[in-house]
Design an enzyme around this catalytic site. Structure first.
Site, mmCIF file in Angstrom:
data_model
loop_
_atom_site.group_PDB
_atom_site.id
_atom_site.type_symbol
_atom_site.label_atom_id
_atom_site.label_comp_id
_atom_site.label_asym_id
_atom_site.label_seq_id
_atom_site.Cartn_x
_atom_site.Cartn_y
_atom_site.Cartn_z
ATOM 1 N N ASN A 11 0.882 -1.174 0.000
ATOM 2 C CA ASN A 11 0.000 0.000 0.000
ATOM 3 C C ASN A 11 0.914 1.216 0.000
ATOM 4 O OD1 ASN A 11 -1.743 2.071 0.529
ATOM 5 N ND2 ASN A 11 -2.651 1.156 2.361
ATOM 6 N N ARG A 90 -2.661 -2.091 -3.348
ATOM 7 C CA ARG A 90 -3.838 -1.237 -3.191
ATOM 8 C C ARG A 90 -3.709 -0.083 -4.191
ATOM 9 N NH1 ARG A 90 -4.847 3.467 0.917
ATOM 10 N NH2 ARG A 90 -7.049 3.823 0.502
ATOM 11 N N HIS A 179 -12.683 3.636 0.368
ATOM 12 C CA HIS A 179 -12.674 2.667 1.479
ATOM 13 C C HIS A 179 -13.399 1.372 1.082
ATOM 14 C CE1 HIS A 179 -12.414 6.055 4.751
ATOM 15 N NE2 HIS A 179 -11.200 5.578 4.493
ATOM 16 N N ARG A 240 -10.228 16.533 7.207
ATOM 17 C CA ARG A 240 -11.064 16.959 6.064
ATOM 18 C C ARG A 240 -12.404 17.474 6.556
ATOM 19 N NH1 ARG A 240 -10.284 11.367 3.314
ATOM 20 N NH2 ARG A 240 -8.058 11.445 2.879
ATOM 21 N N GLU A 388 -8.052 -4.608 5.556
ATOM 22 C CA GLU A 388 -7.978 -4.370 4.113
ATOM 23 C C GLU A 388 -6.862 -5.209 3.470
ATOM 24 O OE1 GLU A 388 -8.910 0.231 3.639
ATOM 25 O OE2 GLU A 388 -8.223 -0.312 5.630
#
Ligand code: AMP
Length: 406
Positions: A11, A90, A179, A240, A388
């Site tokens: 990743n 990923r 996600h 964010r 993940e």
């Protein structure tokens, strides 16, 4: 021939590279770690190998390629290198092209490059990891798993913005959702826990970490998600803003002389929990600050967490419009898996949907523990630690098995 089920998962971010060597079938991790602050003089690489923990600082700026070379060196010393059968990467944005894992070829790399215009912060970094891994592991198949893939089942009415249609047709401006591997994993796990076939399972899944998104899962498929064209849309997050009135952007630029780059930094890096609390993007820090002796610090930390929980509860409630049945709410991600405070606050807003928290179960279900945190007369709310990496390993392995058999 595809020899065994050990997959190296990579990743790659712009200044970091996370890796994990695991058995795709059992999820057992042999080696994992992270290279951080790449291309700066503070670059480090941390590797956990079974019971050994190594932290290397090379005393010189090093990049993704050198980080992978170091990893290869350590895996070779530990006789693990021949045990790797494939690499799973990923990749953040697969656009409308990719709804499934794909074997990486030169033409796939070209498409990932083209998709960089939709994810300028992520896809170029993912590609750096792919190129570095191809150089280091020339013989091994490499597979891309896209963060957007799970959401490609969203119907048009969910993914279209009310903008002129040609912006979708000509410029691909639509909701993509992110996600995806996490929402996919926890919904599969939730179906197993409820002993229901995934094709008949309906969930609302809240991934709450530094990034946050809520997804409606109907009959095992994503039908709507809170993140949009970019990961900025939806609920507020660590740094964010989440969704705001777009009119604020015009005001910032026209009345307050912000440049577009400053607006970008403001909304992505300086807002959310950090912006509102003026203290931190970290949920733990804010929870502690709520009981600070400094009354202003405690007031702003309490406010930031209250807005956060209220926005997430509203997002969850709004997705009841996407479903005809709801088997469970799912919490995952660093905050969802661990913060008893946030979970309790969110569920307090959701009594109309028949969610009633069980305080004792809420307190004991954290730090990697999975389970239902609601009372017996409540609709279930499952806490499920996400994984993940395992999804990436598992999908890489399955794809290569299918190719071998086909
Ligand atoms: P992630 O991006 O999934 O790693 O999640 C990071 C977020 O999880 C940060 O805001 C952390 O403060 C939060 N987090 C991790 N552990 C806990 C905990 N024990 N209690 C509350 N929040 C936590």
């Amino acid at each position: 021939m595809f020899a065994n089920s050990n997959v190296l998962v990579i990743n790659c971010g712009s200044s970091s590279l996370k890796f994990s060597l695991m058995d795709a079938i059992t999820g057992k991790v042999f080696v994992d770690g992270i290279a951080e602050r790449l291309m700066t003089s503070a670059a480090t690489i941390k590797i956990n190998m079974l019971d050994k923990h190594n932290k290397l600082s090379l005393n010189a700026p090093f990049d993704h390629k050198i980080a992978i070379e170091k990893l290869v060196e350590l895996l070779t010393q530990a006789n693990l290198i021949e045990k790797i059968s494939a690499i799973g990467h990923r990749v953040v944005h697969g656009g409308e092209q990719y709804s499934q894992p794909i074997l990486i070829t030169e033409s796939i790399k070209k498409t990932i490059t083209q998709l960089s215009k939709l994810a300028p912060l992520h896809n170029p970094a993912n590609l750096i990891g792919i190129v570095a891994a191809q150089q280091a592991f020339e013989q091994l198949p490499q597979v891309a798993i896209f963060d957007t893939a799970f959401h490609q089942t969203m119907p048009e009415k969910a993914f279209m913005y009310a903008l002129p249609y040609e912006l979708y047709q000509q410029n691909s401006i639509r909701k993509y959702g992110f996600h995806g591997t996490s929402h996919y994993f926890v919904s599969q796990q939730a179906a197993k826990q409820l002993r229901k076939p995934i094709e008949q399972s309906n969930f609302i899944s809240a991934h709450l970490g530094n990034g946050c998104s809520v997804t409606a899962v109907k009959n095992g498929q994503s039908v709507d998600s809170s993140m949009g064209f970019t990961p900025l849309e939806g609920v507020m997050m660590g740094t964010r803003s989440g969704s705001i009135d777009p009119g604020i952007i015009f005001y910032l630029v026209e009345q307050l002389d912000y440049s577009l780059n400053e607006v970008n930094q403001l909304l992505n890096k300086k807002s959310g929990l950090l912006g509102l609390s003026t203290l931190s993007n970290d949920c733990r820090t804010l929870e502690q600050a709520t009981s600070s002796d400094d009354s202003e610090k405690s007031r702003l930390a309490t406010l930031a967490l209250a807005v956060f929980c209220y926005q997430i509860a509203k997002s969850i409630a709004s997705f009841s419009a996407s479903l005809t049945n709801l088997d469970a709410l799912i919490f995952t991600g660093g905050i969802g898996e661990n913060s008893t405070f946030v979970r309790e606050q969110i569920l307090t807003h959701l009594s109309l949907l028949n969610f009633y928290i069980d305080d004792e179960k809420n307190q004991t279900t954290r730090l990697g523990v999975s389970g239902n945190i609601c009372t017996t007369n409540s609709r279930p709310c499952l806490v499920i630690p996400t994984n993940e990496e395992w999804v990436i390993a598992e999908q890489t392995y399955s794809l290569l098995q299918q190719k071998n058999q086909g």
